[in-house]
Structure formats: structure tokens, C-alpha cells
Design a protein around this motif. Structure first.
Motif, PDB file in Angstrom:
ATOM      1  N   GLU A 189      15.282  10.200   4.250  1.00  0.00           N
ATOM      2  CA  GLU A 189      15.517  10.279   2.809  1.00  0.00           C
ATOM      3  C   GLU A 189      14.486   9.426   2.084  1.00  0.00           C
ATOM      4  OE1 GLU A 189      20.176  11.191   1.859  1.00  0.00           O
ATOM      5  OE2 GLU A 189      19.522   9.099   1.982  1.00  0.00           O
ATOM      6  N   LEU A 190      13.840  10.023   1.102  1.00  0.00           N
ATOM      7  CA  LEU A 190      12.806   9.331   0.337  1.00  0.00           C
ATOM      8  C   LEU A 190      13.458   8.715  -0.898  1.00  0.00           C
ATOM      9  CD1 LEU A 190      10.007  12.044   0.650  1.00  0.00           C
ATOM     10  CD2 LEU A 190      10.707  10.271   2.293  1.00  0.00           C
ATOM     11  N   LEU A 191      13.744   7.435  -0.833  1.00  0.00           N
ATOM     12  CA  LEU A 191      14.531   6.775  -1.879  1.00  0.00           C
ATOM     13  C   LEU A 191      13.690   6.319  -3.066  1.00  0.00           C
ATOM     14  CD1 LEU A 191      16.818   4.596   0.417  1.00  0.00           C
ATOM     15  CD2 LEU A 191      17.262   6.885  -0.502  1.00  0.00           C
ATOM     16  N   VAL A 192      12.482   5.839  -2.796  1.00  0.00           N
ATOM     17  CA  VAL A 192      11.561   5.416  -3.866  1.00  0.00           C
ATOM     18  C   VAL A 192      10.206   6.039  -3.566  1.00  0.00           C
ATOM     19  CG1 VAL A 192      10.418   3.497  -5.029  1.00  0.00           C
ATOM     20  CG2 VAL A 192      12.783   3.240  -4.235  1.00  0.00           C
ATOM     21  N   VAL A 193       9.682   6.795  -4.540  1.00  0.00           N
ATOM     22  CA  VAL A 193       8.416   7.498  -4.339  1.00  0.00           C
ATOM     23  C   VAL A 193       7.454   7.182  -5.476  1.00  0.00           C
ATOM     24  CG1 VAL A 193       9.562   9.347  -3.077  1.00  0.00           C
ATOM     25  CG2 VAL A 193       9.189   9.584  -5.544  1.00  0.00           C
ATOM     26  N   LYS A 194       6.182   7.550  -5.249  1.00  0.00           N
ATOM     27  CA  LYS A 194       5.165   7.365  -6.279  1.00  0.00           C
ATOM     28  C   LYS A 194       4.258   8.592  -6.295  1.00  0.00           C
ATOM     29  CE  LYS A 194       1.625   4.147  -7.928  1.00  0.00           C
ATOM     30  NZ  LYS A 194       0.633   5.218  -8.227  1.00  0.00           N
ATOM     31  N   PRO A 195       4.507   9.511  -7.234  1.00  0.00           N
ATOM     32  CA  PRO A 195       3.623  10.672  -7.357  1.00  0.00           C
ATOM     33  C   PRO A 195       2.220  10.223  -7.774  1.00  0.00           C
ATOM     34  CG  PRO A 195       5.681  10.971  -8.575  1.00  0.00           C
ATOM     35  CD  PRO A 195       5.601   9.534  -8.201  1.00  0.00           C
ATOM     36  N   PRO A 196       1.191  10.990  -7.446  1.00  0.00           N
ATOM     37  CA  PRO A 196      -0.176  10.613  -7.820  1.00  0.00           C
ATOM     38  C   PRO A 196      -0.321  10.376  -9.326  1.00  0.00           C
ATOM     39  CG  PRO A 196      -0.193  12.460  -6.292  1.00  0.00           C
ATOM     40  CD  PRO A 196       1.235  12.246  -6.679  1.00  0.00           C
ATOM     41  N   GLY A 197      -0.936   9.256  -9.674  1.00  0.00           N
ATOM     42  CA  GLY A 197      -1.188   8.955 -11.078  1.00  0.00           C
ATOM     43  C   GLY A 197       0.013   8.501 -11.874  1.00  0.00           C
TER      44      GLY A 197
ATOM     45  N   ILE B 193       0.811  -1.223   0.000  1.00  0.00           N
ATOM     46  CA  ILE B 193       0.000   0.000   0.000  1.00  0.00           C
ATOM     47  C   ILE B 193       0.838   1.264   0.000  1.00  0.00           C
ATOM     48  CG2 ILE B 193      -2.050  -1.050   1.015  1.00  0.00           C
ATOM     49  CD1 ILE B 193      -1.201   0.009   3.710  1.00  0.00           C
ATOM     50  N   GLY B 194       2.012   1.239   0.613  1.00  0.00           N
ATOM     51  CA  GLY B 194       2.900   2.390   0.609  1.00  0.00           C
ATOM     52  C   GLY B 194       2.551   3.430   1.661  1.00  0.00           C
ATOM     53  N   ALA B 195       3.591   4.008   2.257  1.00  0.00           N
ATOM     54  CA  ALA B 195       3.412   5.144   3.156  1.00  0.00           C
ATOM     55  C   ALA B 195       3.214   6.401   2.311  1.00  0.00           C
ATOM     56  CB  ALA B 195       4.625   5.284   4.070  1.00  0.00           C
ATOM     57  N   GLN B 196       2.873   7.518   2.975  1.00  0.00           N
ATOM     58  CA  GLN B 196       2.637   8.762   2.243  1.00  0.00           C
ATOM     59  C   GLN B 196       3.200   9.957   3.002  1.00  0.00           C
ATOM     60  OE1 GLN B 196      -1.661   8.624   1.898  1.00  0.00           O
ATOM     61  NE2 GLN B 196      -1.536   7.925  -0.223  1.00  0.00           N
ATOM     62  N   VAL B 197       3.682  10.934   2.250  1.00  0.00           N
ATOM     63  CA  VAL B 197       4.103  12.224   2.779  1.00  0.00           C
ATOM     64  C   VAL B 197       3.210  13.289   2.158  1.00  0.00           C
ATOM     65  CG1 VAL B 197       5.907  13.980   2.566  1.00  0.00           C
ATOM     66  CG2 VAL B 197       6.501  11.692   3.344  1.00  0.00           C
TER      67      VAL B 197
ATOM     68  N   THR C 271      -0.685  17.605  -1.881  1.00  0.00           N
ATOM     69  CA  THR C 271      -0.496  16.348  -2.603  1.00  0.00           C
ATOM     70  C   THR C 271       0.085  15.284  -1.676  1.00  0.00           C
ATOM     71  OG1 THR C 271      -0.105  17.505  -4.678  1.00  0.00           O
ATOM     72  CG2 THR C 271       0.701  15.248  -4.538  1.00  0.00           C
ATOM     73  N   LEU C 272      -0.403  14.057  -1.832  1.00  0.00           N
ATOM     74  CA  LEU C 272       0.122  12.936  -1.058  1.00  0.00           C
ATOM     75  C   LEU C 272       1.100  12.155  -1.933  1.00  0.00           C
ATOM     76  CD1 LEU C 272      -3.101  11.670   0.769  1.00  0.00           C
ATOM     77  CD2 LEU C 272      -1.192  12.974   1.732  1.00  0.00           C
ATOM     78  N   LEU C 273       2.360  12.184  -1.538  1.00  0.00           N
ATOM     79  CA  LEU C 273       3.408  11.494  -2.273  1.00  0.00           C
ATOM     80  C   LEU C 273       3.625  10.121  -1.649  1.00  0.00           C
ATOM     81  CD1 LEU C 273       5.757  11.739  -4.406  1.00  0.00           C
ATOM     82  CD2 LEU C 273       7.188  12.489  -2.486  1.00  0.00           C
TER      83      LEU C 273
END
Length: 293
Positions: free
Chosen positions: A271-279, A225-229, A235-237
Motif C-alpha cells: 500500500e502506497l501511503l505517502v506519494v510524490k507525483p512528479p513536480g 530521496i524516496g523510493a519510486q514506482v 511516470t516515476l511516482l
């Protein structure tokens, strides 16, 4: 031994595969109904339904396993034991009294009862977890334990890597329990801890927590599911890999000047090493920053 299998998730599908390869091959598999998934909201079968079809096992997907029609279908195959794993729905009377139900639970009960035991163990920084086979009762994962197997949690373990090991352990332990029929021992309720079902709010990284706590949270929620910032514009990254660092920006902000984005939190940064922007698909934090610049 004649068995019926109740399960839904990919974890349960792996356990089903192991039981089907034993002398306790299920006479019937029951899982949840198909549900809309993904952006297109198309109907999709639960992993256990797909696995049952692959294995050629009889399959039912009732609205409720407690309905009279579902209970009649179970009774028709005359099971000696009903095996349960990550079914995701409440099992009620008279099923609880009519059959022996053995549940595969991925924790060392009574620690981490509830819907998210793997996530709970990683978030808490536990050094070990495991799988328990317990009799299903009306309480929440509080039934007598018939067998346990331990598994260490490595510092780099995510939900994905740990669950992959625990599902293999769980399948083997269930088959061994069905083979050997060991006595079941009551749990000590005084030692119980709980890992409730995760909500959307549980995914957000809390800047009042330490970098080490947040790093564990990211691992516990990855990759399923992934965490979010939350960014300044609301925006939730999504965050799927991170590293605790001793220094960071003001708590709750994201520094974007370095090679990787850094989320400020209590006593340091993440440090945010792998992220997923919306969409969009997952990408390195470095690639995300390059795109912003």
C-alpha cells in the motif's frame, strides 16, 4: 585537543555541533564546495558549511582536501587529530600519514562499510545498528575501530528517524573517544558487508521482491530521496511511506480501485501511503487517487 573537522552532510553538521561544544572545538572546518541545487540550480552551501558559519568556526571549501593549498591550511593550525564524518570525498596521502584521522561511521563495523550504511541496515532488516569511530586508512572503512555504540532499529524507523538518533550518538562517541583515547582494534574483514552509494536505479521498487522487503526499502529511503514506482505510462511516482499487505494486483502493476493505491509484488502487495507525483509535493496515496479520478 586541537582538531580539524572534515564533513559535508546534515549528519556531519550535527556531529560538528557536538564537537564544537566540547573542549575539542575545531580550529578549522573543511567541507565540499558549494553546488547547484533544486529546480533553480542555485548555488547552495553544504550543511557543514552553514553550521560552521553559525558556530563562528574558520571554514575552508577547497576543490580537494588533498591539494597542497588545503594541506598547508591544515598544517597551519597544527591539529593533533583530524575528525572526519560523511565528508564524501577520498582522502589520500600524504594526509593519511601526516595526521591521525578519526572517522564517525554510522554502523557497527565491519558490518555496512560504504556510503549508505543506515539505508543498508534498514533494508536488510537488521534489528540493531550503531556508530563506530575508526581510524581512516587507504581502505574503504576498513581501519581499526576505536569505539562503538549500539542503537536498536525499531520496526517503524525510517532513515530520517534513525539518522537523527545516530548523529547524536556519533557526536557523543567522538567526544568520548577524544577524551579517553581508547586503543583501536583491527576489524575482521571476513565479517565485512558493504552498502554502496545509492544510484537512481536503486530507488525503483522491484516487484520480484516481497512486500516486507519493499516496505523496508521505502523506510530506508525516506525522507531524503524516496523510493519510486514506475506507472504504466512510464511516470516515476515517489513513495515515502508504505505498508506491506498480504494481497495485491499482478506484480509490477498498481491497483487503483481501493482507498489507497497498491503496488503488486511477489507474494502480496504494498500500500502506497505517502506519494510524490512528479513536480508536486508529497501527499497521501488516497489524495493522489482522488486527483486521478
Amino acid at each position: 585537543m586541537r582538531t580539524v573537522f572534515l564533513g559535508t552532510s546534515s549528519f556531519a553538521a550535527a556531529v560538528l555541533r557536538r564537537v564544537a561544544d566540547s573542549r575539542h572545538r575545531p580550529q578549522l572546518v573543511i567541507t565540499r564546495p558549494d553546488r547547484p541545487r533544486g529546480r533553480g540550480r542555485r548555488l547552495a552551501s553544504p550543511p557543514v558549511a552553514e553550521e560552521a558559519r553559525t558556530l563562528g568556526l574558520p571554514l575552508e571549501q577547497p576543490a580537494s582536501v588533498n591539494d597542497e593549498q588545503a594541506r598547508t591550511r591544515i598544517a597551519a593550525v597544527q591539529p593533533e587529530v583530524i575528525c572526519v564524518c560523511a565528508f564524501g570525498a577520498l582522502i589520500k596521502e600524504p594526509l593519511l600519514s601526516d595526521y591521525e584521522l578519526l572517522n564517525v561511521h554510522p554502523s557497527l563495523l565491519p558490518r555496512w562499510r560504504g556510503a549508505a550504511p543506515i539505508e543498508g541496515a534498514i533494508m536488510a532488516g537488521d534489528e540493531r545498528t550503531g556508530v563506530s569511530i575508526m581510524r581512516v586508512t587507504a581502505g574503504l572503512d576498513s581501519g581499526p575501530v576505536c569505539g562503538q555504540a549500539e542503537e536498536p532499529i525499531a520496526p517503524e524507523d525510517t532513515y530520517g528517524t534513525l539518522a537523527a538518533r545516530l548523529e547524536l550518538i556519533g557526536g557523543d562517541l567522538l567526544v568520548r573517544t577524544l577524551d579517553e583515547r581508547p586503543p583501536c582494534v583491527e576489524q575482521d574483514d571476513a565479517l565485512a558487508t558493504y552498502a554502496d552509494k545509492l544510484t537512481a536505479a536503486d530507488r525503483k521498487l522491484d516487484p520480484s521482491r516481497s512486500p516486507a522487503e519493499l516496505e523496508r526499502m521505502v523506510r530506508a529511503l525516506s525522507p531524503h530521496i524516496g523510493a519510486q514506482v514506475e506507472l504504466p505510462d512510464g511516470t516515476l511516482l515517489g513513495v515515502y511511506a508504505a505498508r506491506a499487505v498480504p494481497a495485491g494486483p499482478a506484480a509490477g502493476t498498481v491497483a487503483m480501485e481501493g482507498p489507497e493505491p497498491v503496488f503488486g509484488c511477489a507474494g502480496g502487495g504494498l500500500e502506497l501511503l505517502v506519494v510524490k507525483p512528479p513536480g508536486r509535493r508529497e501527499m497521501s496515496g488516497e489524495a493522489w487517487l482522488r486527483g486521478l479520478r
